[in-house]
Motif scaffolding. Structure first.
Motif, PDB file in Angstrom:
ATOM      1  N   CYS A 148       0.821  -1.210   0.000  1.00  0.00           N
ATOM      2  CA  CYS A 148       0.000   0.000   0.000  1.00  0.00           C
ATOM      3  C   CYS A 148       0.854   1.257   0.000  1.00  0.00           C
ATOM      4  O   CYS A 148       0.318   2.370  -0.049  1.00  0.00           O
ATOM      5  N   PHE A 149       2.175   1.134   0.072  1.00  0.00           N
ATOM      6  CA  PHE A 149       3.047   2.310   0.012  1.00  0.00           C
ATOM      7  C   PHE A 149       2.861   3.008  -1.330  1.00  0.00           C
ATOM      8  O   PHE A 149       2.861   2.377  -2.386  1.00  0.00           O
ATOM      9  N   LEU A 150       2.654   4.317  -1.285  1.00  0.00           N
ATOM     10  CA  LEU A 150       2.387   5.168  -2.450  1.00  0.00           C
ATOM     11  C   LEU A 150       1.048   4.864  -3.117  1.00  0.00           C
ATOM     12  O   LEU A 150       0.766   5.356  -4.202  1.00  0.00           O
ATOM     13  N   GLN A 151       0.209   4.062  -2.463  1.00  0.00           N
ATOM     14  CA  GLN A 151      -1.139   3.839  -2.983  1.00  0.00           C
ATOM     15  C   GLN A 151      -1.980   5.099  -2.747  1.00  0.00           C
ATOM     16  O   GLN A 151      -1.797   5.816  -1.757  1.00  0.00           O
ATOM     17  N   ARG A 152      -2.918   5.370  -3.661  1.00  0.00           N
ATOM     18  CA  ARG A 152      -3.728   6.580  -3.576  1.00  0.00           C
ATOM     19  C   ARG A 152      -5.162   6.264  -3.173  1.00  0.00           C
ATOM     20  O   ARG A 152      -5.771   5.327  -3.690  1.00  0.00           O
ATOM     21  N   TRP A 153      -5.684   7.081  -2.249  1.00  0.00           N
ATOM     22  CA  TRP A 153      -7.089   7.048  -1.881  1.00  0.00           C
ATOM     23  C   TRP A 153      -7.662   8.457  -2.020  1.00  0.00           C
ATOM     24  O   TRP A 153      -7.043   9.429  -1.574  1.00  0.00           O
ATOM     25  N   GLN A 154      -8.808   8.549  -2.623  1.00  0.00           N
ATOM     26  CA  GLN A 154      -9.515   9.822  -2.748  1.00  0.00           C
ATOM     27  C   GLN A 154     -10.632   9.879  -1.712  1.00  0.00           C
ATOM     28  O   GLN A 154     -11.445   8.962  -1.613  1.00  0.00           O
ATOM     29  N   PHE A 155     -10.654  10.950  -0.939  1.00  0.00           N
ATOM     30  CA  PHE A 155     -11.676  11.141   0.076  1.00  0.00           C
ATOM     31  C   PHE A 155     -12.544  12.333  -0.320  1.00  0.00           C
ATOM     32  O   PHE A 155     -12.051  13.460  -0.455  1.00  0.00           O
ATOM     33  N   GLY A 156     -13.834  12.066  -0.506  1.00  0.00           N
ATOM     34  CA  GLY A 156     -14.728  13.128  -0.929  1.00  0.00           C
ATOM     35  C   GLY A 156     -14.357  13.618  -2.321  1.00  0.00           C
ATOM     36  O   GLY A 156     -13.918  12.856  -3.180  1.00  0.00           O
ATOM     37  N   LEU A 188      -6.705  13.895  -1.788  1.00  0.00           N
ATOM     38  CA  LEU A 188      -6.039  12.705  -2.306  1.00  0.00           C
ATOM     39  C   LEU A 188      -4.872  12.344  -1.389  1.00  0.00           C
ATOM     40  O   LEU A 188      -3.959  13.157  -1.186  1.00  0.00           O
ATOM     41  N   LEU A 189      -4.920  11.160  -0.807  1.00  0.00           N
ATOM     42  CA  LEU A 189      -3.824  10.636   0.020  1.00  0.00           C
ATOM     43  C   LEU A 189      -2.940   9.757  -0.842  1.00  0.00           C
ATOM     44  O   LEU A 189      -3.411   8.792  -1.445  1.00  0.00           O
ATOM     45  N   THR A 190      -1.654  10.090  -0.910  1.00  0.00           N
ATOM     46  CA  THR A 190      -0.647   9.204  -1.499  1.00  0.00           C
ATOM     47  C   THR A 190       0.157   8.659  -0.333  1.00  0.00           C
ATOM     48  O   THR A 190       1.003   9.361   0.239  1.00  0.00           O
ATOM     49  N   ASN A 191      -0.100   7.438   0.054  1.00  0.00           N
ATOM     50  CA  ASN A 191       0.356   6.883   1.316  1.00  0.00           C
ATOM     51  C   ASN A 191       1.877   6.904   1.441  1.00  0.00           C
ATOM     52  O   ASN A 191       2.588   6.296   0.653  1.00  0.00           O
ATOM     53  N   GLY A 192       2.358   7.616   2.448  1.00  0.00           N
ATOM     54  CA  GLY A 192       3.786   7.692   2.704  1.00  0.00           C
ATOM     55  C   GLY A 192       4.482   8.845   2.019  1.00  0.00           C
ATOM     56  O   GLY A 192       5.681   9.047   2.227  1.00  0.00           O
ATOM     57  N   PHE A 193       3.731   9.632   1.225  1.00  0.00           N
ATOM     58  CA  PHE A 193       4.375  10.770   0.546  1.00  0.00           C
ATOM     59  C   PHE A 193       3.647  12.088   0.782  1.00  0.00           C
ATOM     60  O   PHE A 193       4.269  13.056   1.203  1.00  0.00           O
ATOM     61  N   SER A 194       2.345  12.136   0.503  1.00  0.00           N
ATOM     62  CA  SER A 194       1.672  13.427   0.601  1.00  0.00           C
ATOM     63  C   SER A 194       0.170  13.261   0.765  1.00  0.00           C
ATOM     64  O   SER A 194      -0.407  12.207   0.481  1.00  0.00           O
ATOM     65  N   ILE A 195      -0.443  14.341   1.221  1.00  0.00           N
ATOM     66  CA  ILE A 195      -1.887  14.537   1.160  1.00  0.00           C
ATOM     67  C   ILE A 195      -2.091  15.831   0.389  1.00  0.00           C
ATOM     68  O   ILE A 195      -1.427  16.840   0.668  1.00  0.00           O
ATOM     69  N   ALA A 196      -2.946  15.814  -0.598  1.00  0.00           N
ATOM     70  CA  ALA A 196      -3.160  16.998  -1.426  1.00  0.00           C
ATOM     71  C   ALA A 196      -4.641  17.296  -1.552  1.00  0.00           C
ATOM     72  O   ALA A 196      -5.468  16.384  -1.640  1.00  0.00           O
ATOM     73  N   THR A 197      -4.969  18.571  -1.534  1.00  0.00           N
ATOM     74  CA  THR A 197      -6.321  19.017  -1.822  1.00  0.00           C
ATOM     75  C   THR A 197      -6.282  19.899  -3.062  1.00  0.00           C
ATOM     76  O   THR A 197      -5.254  20.511  -3.378  1.00  0.00           O
TER      77      THR A 197
END
Length: 513
Positions: free
Chosen positions: A388-396, A400-409
């Protein structure tokens, strides 16, 4: 009499049905705990979404007051869940960040806390993968090898893969004599080797084969060192740099399994920079990792002396490509998930792409702040959720969460306005190759791409500040500096495995009358 008999039969059937239901439920809990419908039970004592103290933030050396929000994530490894480019989930990931000040007191009262998020992730095999059929080789200095231990510890231990290192020492060596031979102290070599082996790194450190070898010759000579130390089970030898990082050893082993080591295979990756490819040729660029099947390694080793004499290049990976082309018809098998990273400045587009690279290189330096990308801490979350490292999840609609690197809006139109299958061109534009249709210089490797967004306007980015492993959980802190007098913001995620199901009570012993 008939009525009593019917009543007795009905009661017996009901009891048997109830017993069956209980048995099936218990069997399901035991054997299908990874199912998406299985939700582990936990109490507020197990997970506290609203802690009353935040003393673990103190080592981060933040300037208070800050804005802060947090969320616990419980992963649910699930066999039928696949890693997608982006997984969309409803609702926000965090509550609204609130101001906190830990200057004098770490006790806080968080106003809004969300319940832990149960997140399905792809199931992974238990324990390290067996890579005993691979030998890795590095040519470096003792100092750089010592500095590389934290990153090596993320992918090598427990795999049974061997690592051979040709080491020299270059401390306090004048620039004009960098290419000359400066032997490492044998006692220092032995001490470092013992320390690394105590960390479950199966490493052997050796002196160069010839004191007259310069860098490219030492790199090439790793083929001989590894081939002479092969075992009957050895299928591949791999030349890497001291800053080559493998993100998923199971995926790497799986990739190599697609090729027959009894055939001649030269596996690696072109540079992401088309200018470098046109200048240096269709070869495996060394930092991405180069893999020779044992059959091809035998041919290179047999012609080792002639290749050393005949080649005059200063680059070791070019010397290897030349030798292969002189004595075989084997061409490079290009693996686009191996990454040399010959691009500069902000590499967010690569890390935020949702893709899982097999390897990354040149991560110790560079980046927009010049501090590089600390993969050995970024990668810690893999201990909880595997690939799941660097896996992306979109919330709402806009996070966008890029696991282990960033959270971006993404203000304005939100995430839906982005073409997420395309990689954002955040890096400096590479050198142009005159007349090439590869106008952005990366279409052959990273394409398709999309234009860079303006940070602070089109994209608000919270970069990973730090990550740590504590009591079987991984804490991540994502950071955005304040602008125009606003406070800095810290978003905390705590990743954890689900609690183990409670053991079934032992059946009570039957009492005979």
């Amino acid at each position: 009499m008939v009525m009593l008999l019917r009543t007795a039969i009905t009661t017996l059937v009901c009891l048997l049905s109830l017993t069956s239901i209980i048995f099936v439920a218990r069997l399901y809990r035991r054997n299908d705990a990874s199912s998406t419908t299985w939700v582990p039970s936990f109490s507020t004592q197990d997970v506290q979404p609203c802690p009353d103290t935040l003393d673990w933030l103190l080592p981060l050396d933040l300037t208070y007051p800050i804005k802060y929000a947090r969320r616990d994530i419980i992963v649910n490894p699930t066999s039928d869940v696949k890693r997608l480019s982006v997984t969309k989930l409803p609702g926000p990931l965090f509550p609204d960040p609130q101001p906190i000040d830990l200057t004098d007191e770490t006790k806080v009262q968080l106003k809004d806390c969300k319940d832990p998020l149960l997140l399905d992730v792809p199931a992974r095999p238990k324990g390290p993968v067996d890579a005993s059929h691979i030998i890795f080789g590095i040519s470096t200095t003792l100092t750089r090898l010592d500095d590389s231990i934290p990153s090596l510890l993320r992918w090598l231990p427990g795999t049974h893969a061997k690592l051979f290192v040709i080491a020299i020492e270059d401390d306090d060596v004048p620039e004009e004599s960098k290419n000359r031979y400066h032997p490492a102290d044998s006692k220092a070599m032995s001490k470092l080797q013992s320390r690394m082996r105590a960390l479950d790194l199966d490493v052997t450190i050796v002196h160069p084969l010839s004191k007259h070898d310069f860098f490219s010759q030492r790199y090439f000579s790793m083929v001989r060192v590894m081939y002479e130390h092969r075992k009957p089970s050895t299928q591949w030898i791999s030349l890497i740099d001291d800053d080559t990082f493998f993100l998923s050893m199971p995926s790497l082993v799986d990739m190599l399994s697609k090729f027959d080591p009894q055939e001649q295979f030269y596996v690696g990756a072109l540079s992401e920079d088309w200018w470098s490819v046109t200048r240096y040729g269709m070869m495996g660029f060394g930092g991405a990792g180069v893999f020779l099947s044992i059959t091809l390694a035998e041919i290179v080793n047999s012609n080792y002396d002639e290749c050393q004499e005949r080649s005059h290049t200063s680059a070791g990976d070019i010397r290897l490509r030349e030798c292969i082309s002189w004595y075989t018809r084997t061409k490079l098998t290009n693996i686009i998930d191996l990454h040399q990273i010959d691009l500069h400045n902000d590499l967010s587009g690569i890390y935020e792409s949702g893709r899982l690279p097999l390897s990354l290189h040149h991560w110790k330096g560079g980046g927009p702040d010049g501090k590089g990308y600390p993969l050995h801490t970024m990668h810690l979350v893999a201990d909880i959720c595997g690939d799941c490292f660097l896996q992306r999840w979109q919330f709402g609609n806009d996070m966008l969460l890029t696991n282990g690197f960033s959270i971006a809006t993404y203000p304005g139109a939100g995430v839906k306005a982005l073409e997420l299958e395309m990689m954002e061109e955040t890096w400096d534009h590479p050198s142009v190759v005159e007349g090439s249709v590869n106008t952005n210089g990366v279409d052959h490797s990273l394409g398709p791409t999309r234009p860079k967004l303006e940070l602070g306007k089109d994209k608000i980015q919270y970069r990973l500040l730090e990550s740590t492993l504590v009591n079987g959980t991984v804490r991540q802190w994502y950071f955005k500096p304040g602008v125009d007098g606003d406070h800095d913001t810290v978003l905390e995620l705590v990743w954890m495995n689900p609690p183990e199901p409670a053991p079934e009570p032992a059946p009570e012993p039957s009492q005979e009358r």
